[in-house]
Design a protein around this motif. Structure first.
Motif, PDB file in Angstrom:
ATOM      1  N   GLN A  49     -23.211 -36.981   3.161  1.00 27.74           N
ATOM      2  CA  GLN A  49     -23.629 -35.738   2.514  1.00 27.74           C
ATOM      3  C   GLN A  49     -22.526 -34.691   2.583  1.00 27.74           C
ATOM      4  O   GLN A  49     -22.264 -33.975   1.602  1.00 27.74           O
ATOM      5  CB  GLN A  49     -24.913 -35.206   3.150  1.00 27.74           C
ATOM      6  CG  GLN A  49     -26.136 -36.020   2.813  1.00 27.74           C
ATOM      7  CD  GLN A  49     -27.361 -35.583   3.597  1.00 27.74           C
ATOM      8  OE1 GLN A  49     -27.280 -34.816   4.551  1.00 27.74           O
ATOM      9  NE2 GLN A  49     -28.518 -36.095   3.188  1.00 27.74           N
ATOM     10  N   PHE A  50     -21.871 -34.591   3.727  1.00 27.09           N
ATOM     11  CA  PHE A  50     -20.768 -33.641   3.875  1.00 27.09           C
ATOM     12  C   PHE A  50     -19.656 -33.962   2.884  1.00 27.09           C
ATOM     13  O   PHE A  50     -19.143 -33.076   2.193  1.00 27.09           O
ATOM     14  CB  PHE A  50     -20.224 -33.663   5.305  1.00 27.09           C
ATOM     15  CG  PHE A  50     -18.948 -32.871   5.460  1.00 27.09           C
ATOM     16  CD1 PHE A  50     -18.984 -31.493   5.561  1.00 27.09           C
ATOM     17  CD2 PHE A  50     -17.717 -33.514   5.478  1.00 27.09           C
ATOM     18  CE1 PHE A  50     -17.812 -30.752   5.687  1.00 27.09           C
ATOM     19  CE2 PHE A  50     -16.534 -32.792   5.591  1.00 27.09           C
ATOM     20  CZ  PHE A  50     -16.584 -31.405   5.698  1.00 27.09           C
ATOM     21  N   TYR A  53     -18.335 -31.779  -0.200  1.00 26.35           N
ATOM     22  CA  TYR A  53     -16.927 -31.407  -0.227  1.00 26.35           C
ATOM     23  C   TYR A  53     -16.285 -31.793  -1.563  1.00 26.35           C
ATOM     24  O   TYR A  53     -15.571 -30.995  -2.180  1.00 26.35           O
ATOM     25  CB  TYR A  53     -16.182 -32.093   0.925  1.00 26.35           C
ATOM     26  CG  TYR A  53     -14.688 -31.813   0.944  1.00 26.35           C
ATOM     27  CD1 TYR A  53     -14.200 -30.620   1.431  1.00 26.35           C
ATOM     28  CD2 TYR A  53     -13.793 -32.763   0.467  1.00 26.35           C
ATOM     29  CE1 TYR A  53     -12.840 -30.354   1.436  1.00 26.35           C
ATOM     30  CE2 TYR A  53     -12.428 -32.519   0.447  1.00 26.35           C
ATOM     31  CZ  TYR A  53     -11.964 -31.313   0.948  1.00 26.35           C
ATOM     32  OH  TYR A  53     -10.615 -31.050   0.946  1.00 26.35           O
ATOM     33  N   ILE A  54     -16.579 -33.004  -2.028  1.00 27.46           N
ATOM     34  CA  ILE A  54     -15.992 -33.495  -3.279  1.00 27.46           C
ATOM     35  C   ILE A  54     -16.509 -32.690  -4.479  1.00 27.46           C
ATOM     36  O   ILE A  54     -15.733 -32.314  -5.361  1.00 27.46           O
ATOM     37  CB  ILE A  54     -16.284 -35.006  -3.467  1.00 27.46           C
ATOM     38  CG1 ILE A  54     -15.491 -35.807  -2.432  1.00 27.46           C
ATOM     39  CG2 ILE A  54     -15.972 -35.459  -4.880  1.00 27.46           C
ATOM     40  CD1 ILE A  54     -15.897 -37.259  -2.352  1.00 27.46           C
ATOM     41  N   THR A  55     -17.787 -32.426  -4.522  1.00 32.41           N
ATOM     42  CA  THR A  55     -18.349 -31.712  -5.682  1.00 32.41           C
ATOM     43  C   THR A  55     -17.948 -30.248  -5.709  1.00 32.41           C
ATOM     44  O   THR A  55     -17.959 -29.628  -6.761  1.00 32.41           O
ATOM     45  CB  THR A  55     -19.897 -31.834  -5.720  1.00 32.41           C
ATOM     46  OG1 THR A  55     -20.425 -31.324  -4.514  1.00 32.41           O
ATOM     47  CG2 THR A  55     -20.321 -33.264  -5.949  1.00 32.41           C
TER      48      THR A  55
END
Length: 144
Positions: free
Chosen positions: A135-136, A140-142
């Motif tokens: 989830q982290f 972070y990517i989005t």
């Protein structure tokens, strides 16, 4: 990395279910069924005397012709118990489960049993940690 203490604190049932060495096998099996547990610690007063699991019953009880109604747990329990302390990490627990081919670990602090971990507790904790990491990373990517 999650500690044993954090894992114990998060368990829904924090009670330490135990029997004494003179409790009969049948009474212990009824108790384990009632509590829906696969193993129970055996305490002589406050001292950890052993652990009894369904596997012990199969291998040391029924196969050897012992009568569940008259055999005390002290005769069929596992006396050499591997334990952990609450300050250990779950990776160390996983290593013990794997190397010793066991499924339950009593948690002992200052000579007193404060909890019991099952291999399922450890697996669920690791899976939860992995979900949090995913989830982290997704967040972070989005948001990058």
């Amino acid at each position: 990395m999650t500690s044993v203490k954090k894992l114990l604190d998060g368990k829904a049932v924090s009670a330490v279910w135990s029997v004494t060495p003179d409790t009969t096998v049948i009474d212990t099996l009824h108790f384990m069924s009632e509590k829906n547990i696969g193993a129970v610690v055996v305490l002589d007063e406050e001292r950890l005397a052993g652990i009894f699991s369904e596997r012990d019953y199969a291998r040391k009880g029924i196969i050897q012709g012992r009568k569940a109604k008259s055999t005390p747990i002290g005769e069929v329990m596992t006396e050499h118990v591997f334990t952990v302390s609450s300050d250990m990490g779950i990776q160390e627990c996983m290593k013990l489960f794997s190397e010793k081919k066991i499924r339950h670990l009593p948690v002992v602090d200052q000579g007193r049993v404060v909890g019991v971990l099952s291999i399922g507790d450890i697996v669920n904790s690791i899976m939860s940690e992995q979900r949090q990491h995913i989830q982290f990373l997704e967040h972070y990517i989005t948001n990058a």
